[in-house]
Design a protein around this motif. Structure first.
Motif, PDB file in Angstrom:
ATOM      1  N   ILE A   1      80.737  21.252  12.224  1.00 14.29           N
ATOM      2  CA  ILE A   1      81.454  20.375  12.089  1.00 14.29           C
ATOM      3  C   ILE A   1      82.208  20.492  10.434  1.00 14.29           C
ATOM      4  O   ILE A   1      83.688  19.912  10.528  1.00 14.29           O
ATOM      5  N   LEU A   2      81.946  21.703   9.927  1.00 16.56           N
ATOM      6  CA  LEU A   2      83.432  22.175   8.656  1.00 16.56           C
ATOM      7  C   LEU A   2      84.181  22.865   9.901  1.00 16.56           C
ATOM      8  O   LEU A   2      85.889  22.207   8.892  1.00 16.56           O
ATOM      9  N   LYS A   3      84.015  22.742  11.120  1.00 22.18           N
ATOM     10  CA  LYS A   3      85.502  23.375  11.408  1.00 22.18           C
ATOM     11  C   LYS A   3      86.516  22.281  12.145  1.00 22.18           C
ATOM     12  O   LYS A   3      87.208  22.245  12.250  1.00 22.18           O
ATOM     13  N   GLU A   4      85.669  20.529  12.256  1.00 16.83           N
ATOM     14  CA  GLU A   4      86.299  19.740  12.845  1.00 16.83           C
ATOM     15  C   GLU A   4      86.877  19.244  11.186  1.00 16.83           C
ATOM     16  O   GLU A   4      87.839  18.479  11.523  1.00 16.83           O
ATOM     17  N   GLN A   5      86.665  20.325  10.456  1.00 14.27           N
ATOM     18  CA  GLN A   5      87.275  19.963   8.612  1.00 14.27           C
ATOM     19  C   GLN A   5      88.050  20.097   8.555  1.00 14.27           C
ATOM     20  O   GLN A   5      88.483  19.659   7.825  1.00 14.27           O
ATOM     21  N   GLY A   6      88.716  21.202   9.657  1.00 18.05           N
ATOM     22  CA  GLY A   6      89.531  22.082   9.121  1.00 18.05           C
ATOM     23  C   GLY A   6      89.469  23.817   8.696  1.00 18.05           C
ATOM     24  O   GLY A   6      90.305  24.318   8.090  1.00 18.05           O
ATOM     25  N   TYR A   7      87.584  23.592   8.317  1.00 18.96           N
ATOM     26  CA  TYR A   7      86.908  24.937   7.832  1.00 18.96           C
ATOM     27  C   TYR A   7      86.468  25.709   8.745  1.00 18.96           C
ATOM     28  O   TYR A   7      85.511  25.615   9.265  1.00 18.96           O
ATOM     29  N   ASN A   8      87.658  26.805   8.919  1.00 16.84           N
ATOM     30  CA  ASN A   8      86.675  27.615  10.181  1.00 16.84           C
ATOM     31  C   ASN A   8      85.847  28.962   9.000  1.00 16.84           C
ATOM     32  O   ASN A   8      86.363  29.836   8.945  1.00 16.84           O
ATOM     33  N   ILE A   9      84.823  28.857   9.359  1.00 14.84           N
ATOM     34  CA  ILE A   9      83.579  29.469   8.432  1.00 14.84           C
ATOM     35  C   ILE A   9      82.916  30.249   9.073  1.00 14.84           C
ATOM     36  O   ILE A   9      81.750  29.072  10.735  1.00 14.84           O
ATOM     37  N   ALA A  10      82.442  31.470   9.134  1.00  8.83           N
ATOM     38  CA  ALA A  10      81.313  31.787  10.089  1.00  8.83           C
ATOM     39  C   ALA A  10      80.091  31.313   9.418  1.00  8.83           C
ATOM     40  O   ALA A  10      79.601  30.571   8.204  1.00  8.83           O
ATOM     41  N   ARG A  11      79.193  31.570   9.839  1.00  5.90           N
ATOM     42  CA  ARG A  11      77.542  31.189  10.043  1.00  5.90           C
ATOM     43  C   ARG A  11      76.861  31.854   8.439  1.00  5.90           C
ATOM     44  O   ARG A  11      76.107  31.247   7.986  1.00  5.90           O
ATOM     45  N   ARG A  12      77.813  32.890   8.992  1.00  4.12           N
ATOM     46  CA  ARG A  12      76.418  33.800   7.922  1.00  4.12           C
ATOM     47  C   ARG A  12      77.077  32.930   6.540  1.00  4.12           C
ATOM     48  O   ARG A  12      76.117  33.324   5.319  1.00  4.12           O
ATOM     49  N   THR A  13      78.494  32.478   6.559  1.00  6.10           N
ATOM     50  CA  THR A  13      79.149  32.527   5.348  1.00  6.10           C
ATOM     51  C   THR A  13      78.322  30.757   4.840  1.00  6.10           C
ATOM     52  O   THR A  13      77.984  30.552   3.572  1.00  6.10           O
ATOM     53  N   ILE A  14      78.370  29.880   5.831  1.00  9.26           N
ATOM     54  CA  ILE A  14      77.768  29.268   5.448  1.00  9.26           C
ATOM     55  C   ILE A  14      75.895  28.619   5.210  1.00  9.26           C
ATOM     56  O   ILE A  14      75.340  28.077   3.911  1.00  9.26           O
ATOM     57  N   ALA A  15      75.701  30.422   5.864  1.00  8.94           N
ATOM     58  CA  ALA A  15      73.796  30.330   4.974  1.00  8.94           C
ATOM     59  C   ALA A  15      73.980  30.219   3.749  1.00  8.94           C
ATOM     60  O   ALA A  15      73.410  30.834   3.375  1.00  8.94           O
ATOM     61  N   LYS A  16      74.906  31.671   3.647  1.00 12.48           N
ATOM     62  CA  LYS A  16      75.313  31.945   2.050  1.00 12.48           C
ATOM     63  C   LYS A  16      75.557  31.194   1.364  1.00 12.48           C
ATOM     64  O   LYS A  16      74.808  30.407   0.210  1.00 12.48           O
TER      65      LYS A  16
END
Length: 487
Positions: A456-471
């Motif tokens: 979802i965040l990638k669709e909004q333009g934020y290319n973030i790794a899963r571990r960063t989401i968890a953090k």
């Protein structure tokens, strides 16, 4: 064999005055007020000026301070340097008042009330119980924490009763007194040895004929692990109930308190300390105006009385006693002048720092929207002000600002940056805000996993790794998807 040799070495040491200035800079308003009171008590040559000499309490950004250092203390000195009537005021006075004297009340609110310990003792003294058992009950009550829990092992209580109270009893007897006397006291749930027992003690006080209450008690007693892990389907299958029945039971459980001692004062006195903003930020006609709230730094000056005393002692330069007295007075006058100078330096440093922060985050202060926060680290502010990073760190430490959008913690304005798909740098705070919004709008029956949040965040333009989401999720105190599930 001992040898002598010469060695050149470069080193840097902070003078005591520099160390004191660094300490003054990092103090927030209330701490600074306490430090000021202490200095006034210790140095009689430093005094508060009269009311009619006050200037504005809020020192505006345009205000300038001269930070000329004070003279070093020497045995031989020229007394006349303290007696000039035309001495620059910045060396002998510090004015830090503003027009909003009544806006901020910095008094600590002291409230004294009955503690949980006293409340339970009153009740146990009314119970028909033997003298020895009453002492054991009192000892158990004394070992409860502020939440009302008994965190210690029963065996440890038995040992302590023998060694410290001279009461020799058994583990079974202490458990019996705990369960049949202490846990029967008000508030329900007190004396529990864990969350499960605390909730059970409360639910058992309710009317058991109620279907939802009875189911809630059964779930707490037999399916506590499934409840805490939100394995709702397992509970529904176990009791062969409808989802609506489980929802009613969960509603009853949600009414219970996990901290039954929370409504009582801790022991005797609770201090409710107001947050006094160190900075005031106003928005007028599209302009962001930073100011320093210096209500707790009254107008200071060097004591005229001490100057006169120094002049009196200086007339007799042949008397060793008078010379010692004059030296003592000069030291106090030097300390007072330096302290006033240090306060002015502190105010100047704080003003320059908050001005740089406001300049950097102007859009945020105009809109109040966290999405407008620019990535900002201590080095950014240090580059603008010319101060060292450690100085900026001391300034923002434990400090608050009163803004049109409420009181904010200054450190919350700082964040790292990430690059979005458009190549723009965005604040991690902005990403966390988006993450929080996405989770708040999710279907609570099927919460989004971290992998789904990445998409979802990638669709909004934020290319973030899963571990960063968890953090980020953990930093926002948001549990994993399984624990966010609701019926």
């Amino acid at each position: 064999m001992l040898k002598q040799h010469l060695q050149l070495k470069l080193g840097q040491k902070l003078a005591p005055q520099q160390i004191q200035l660094m300490k003054l800079i990092q103090l927030h308003t209330l701490e600074f007020e306490e430090e000021l009171e202490r200095e006034l008590e210790e140095n009689p040559a430093l005094e508060i000026a009269k009311e009619d000499s006050k200037e504005d309490e809020y020192a505006s950004v345009e205000d300038s301070y001269e930070t000329e250092g004070t003279e070093s203390i020497e045995t031989d000195f020229d007394v006349d340097q303290y007696l000039y009537d035309d001495e620059p005021s910045y060396k002998t006075a510090s004015s830090n008042y503003s027009s909003d004297d009544e806006e901020f009340d910095n008094e600590s609110l002291l409230t004294e009330g009955q503690s949980l310990y006293d409340y339970l003792l009153e009740q146990i003294h009314l119970v028909n119980i033997s003298e020895e058992d009453e002492k054991i009950a009192e000892y158990i009550i004394g070992n409860l924490d502020t939440d009302g829990y008994l965190r210690r092992e029963i065996k440890s209580l038995v040992d302590d009763l023998a060694f410290s109270q001279g009461i020799y009893t058994t583990k079974e007897n202490v458990e019996d007194i705990l369960e049949n006397y202490v846990q029967k006291l008000d508030p329900p749930g007190v004396g529990a040895r864990g969350l499960q027992e605390c909730l059970l003690l409360q639910i058992e006080k309710k009317v058991s004929s109620d279907k939802a209450v009875s189911l809630a008690a059964n779930i707490l007693r037999h399916q506590f692990d499934a409840l805490t892990n939100k394995h709702y389907n397992k509970i529904i299958q176990k009791y062969d109930i409808e989802e609506e029945d489980l929802r009613d039971a969960l509603d009853e459980i949600s009414k219970l308190s996990p901290k039954v001692g929370g409504n009582f004062d801790t022991q005797t006195i609770t201090i409710n300390q107001e947050i006094i903003p160190d900075f005031v930020i106003q928005v007028k006609d599209g302009q962001v105006i930073p100011m320093l709230n210096s209500k707790n730094a009254p107008t200071l000056r060097v004591s005229e009385e001490y100057k006169d005393i120094l002049s009196t002692y200086s007339h007799d330069k042949n008397s060793s006693e008078h010379k010692q007295a004059a030296l003592f007075i000069k030291q106090k006058l030097d300390a007072a002048k330096w302290y006033i100078d240090a306060i002015n330096q502190r105010q100047n440093t704080l003003l320059q720092t908050i001005t740089a922060i406001v300049k950097f985050q102007k859009d945020y202060f105009l809109t109040g929207d966290e999405k407008s926060l620019r990535p900002m680290i201590l080095k950014d502010v240090a580059d603008i002000t010319g101060f060292d990073i450690s100085t900026i760190s001391r300034v923002v430490k434990s400090k608050y600002a009163d803004t049109p959008n409420g009181i904010i913690y200054l450190k919350d304005l700082f964040s790292d940056s990430l690059t979005n798909d458009d190549g723009e740098e965005v604040s991690t705070k902005e990403i966390k805000t988006h993450l929080q919004e996405v989770i708040s709008k999710e279907n609570k029956r099927k919460p989004l996993t971290d992998d789904a949040l990445v998409v979802i965040l990638k669709e909004q333009g934020y290319n973030i790794a899963r571990r960063t989401i968890a953090k980020y999720r953990e930093q926002l105190n948001i549990p994993v998807a399984r624990l966010r599930k609701e019926l």
